[in-house]
Motif scaffolding. Sequence first.
Motif, PDB file in Angstrom:
ATOM      1  N   ALA A 279       6.349  -0.027 -10.772  1.00 54.88           N
ATOM      2  CA  ALA A 279       5.897  -1.283 -11.400  1.00 54.88           C
ATOM      3  C   ALA A 279       7.094  -2.193 -11.653  1.00 54.88           C
ATOM      4  CB  ALA A 279       5.158  -0.977 -12.695  1.00 54.88           C
ATOM      5  N   GLN A 280       8.200  -1.601 -12.066  1.00 54.68           N
ATOM      6  CA  GLN A 280       9.398  -2.392 -12.346  1.00 54.68           C
ATOM      7  C   GLN A 280      10.035  -2.908 -11.056  1.00 54.68           C
ATOM      8  OE1 GLN A 280      11.727  -0.895 -15.530  1.00 54.68           O
ATOM      9  NE2 GLN A 280      13.644  -1.657 -14.704  1.00 54.68           N
ATOM     10  N   ALA A 281      10.171  -2.009 -10.069  1.00 60.31           N
ATOM     11  CA  ALA A 281      10.841  -2.375  -8.816  1.00 60.31           C
ATOM     12  C   ALA A 281      10.064  -3.429  -8.032  1.00 60.31           C
ATOM     13  CB  ALA A 281      11.033  -1.130  -7.956  1.00 60.31           C
ATOM     14  N   TYR A 282       8.743  -3.338  -8.064  1.00 61.02           N
ATOM     15  CA  TYR A 282       7.912  -4.231  -7.250  1.00 61.02           C
ATOM     16  C   TYR A 282       7.157  -5.263  -8.080  1.00 61.02           C
ATOM     17  CZ  TYR A 282       8.999  -1.128  -3.373  1.00 61.02           C
ATOM     18  OH  TYR A 282       9.670  -0.406  -2.407  1.00 61.02           O
ATOM     19  N   ALA A 283       7.532  -5.391  -9.341  1.00 52.97           N
ATOM     20  CA  ALA A 283       6.931  -6.384 -10.254  1.00 52.97           C
ATOM     21  C   ALA A 283       5.401  -6.329 -10.242  1.00 52.97           C
ATOM     22  CB  ALA A 283       7.415  -7.790  -9.888  1.00 52.97           C
ATOM     23  N   LEU A 284       4.867  -5.111 -10.462  1.00 49.67           N
ATOM     24  CA  LEU A 284       3.410  -4.933 -10.506  1.00 49.67           C
ATOM     25  C   LEU A 284       2.948  -4.826 -11.956  1.00 49.67           C
ATOM     26  CD1 LEU A 284       2.934  -2.222  -7.736  1.00 49.67           C
ATOM     27  CD2 LEU A 284       2.503  -4.669  -7.527  1.00 49.67           C
TER      28      LEU A 284
END
Length: 391
Positions: A279-284
Amino acid sequence: MPNSQISIYTQKEQGEQWLRRYRGCLPVFACVLGFTETGLIPGISAAGRTPEDRKYTACADAEFLYYGPEHKAQYPLPPLAAGASPVLISRAVFESLKIPVHLFNAGLPQTPAVPVIDLGGAAAKCLSRGAAMEITTVHHLFEQGLLWGERLAANIQQGYLIVGECVVGGTTTALAILTGLGIDAAGKVNSSHPVCNHAQKWALVQAGLEKMRKSKKQDEIFQSQIRNSVDPLQLVAAVGDPMQVVVAGMAIAASRSCGVMLAGGTQMLAVYALMSAIAQAYALSWQPEAVVVGTTRWVAEDPTGATVDLALNLGKNSLTQGGETPPLLATHLSFADSRYPQLRAYEQGFVKEGMGAGAACIAAHLSQNWQQHQLLAAIEAQLERLSTALN
């Protein structure tokens, strides 16, 4: 809310709130089946007596969960060194409560003999290679997870989604993912053995992570963007298994509109850490407060692991968004008074969990207020019917 049937080991207030919110609700169960060649290493797992048996554990569990004990199985439950498959627990609850079951094949060496949703994945190679899966497969499986999480949640009005798994050798891939994400997990994971084989797991994980670091194939674009230079999906491709990324996607998507219980111990703590990192890496977007981890007390209180410590360590890591620690719940189910030695073996530390067993018991208590004696009677009845069918 004092609760004699469910313990909350971490994030007590959030856990109690979640239980209050879903009391009286029936869940939907999704079980993601996967495979890693790590599970074939001698001594790595007790989920099947021999490496050959372990090839078919997921197919056998899926068949039993779907059809029950009277069905003449194409893949019978494999013999265990001790104990009985945890699928007996899940089946007892889901059959009694008529909980809908959806089975997903994330990557198995053979097709299960049950109606299963094939996600177009592949079995993982041994994690010690540092190249367990193709990155394209991992991306595809993650997308499938998001898609199915959204689909399943769309049909849930009041209830919640339980996501379970069956991956032989999965606590070792879990250790690899946790360690790769910078979480202190060494010596803390569980296993299907009565005394966890920490040294064996750690040696494999170290070998796999070392090979991953030496590999030049890491996606350079992400190196500068992601803290600690770990792209979580690249990490899964290197040392993970196909179930992890599917469940992470499912739970991220489902959390946006309903409650989610990740059914399992070490493996689901690794999935939770993976969800945070992805979620953090891919801004989800996702809703961490909608997600809990549900297991058995044999896992939560395993004297040869440190499950509660591990759950708390998830909150001490910069890669996991906002340092989230999930509520860790466990059923009080006990087999101490069972008339079956296969069930009493759980009290000696064999088996412990799998196929959503702990979460199923929590669900039975939440929706129907089932007590210990009702759970034990239903589980023993499954075992009795299985013994009768085999004779």
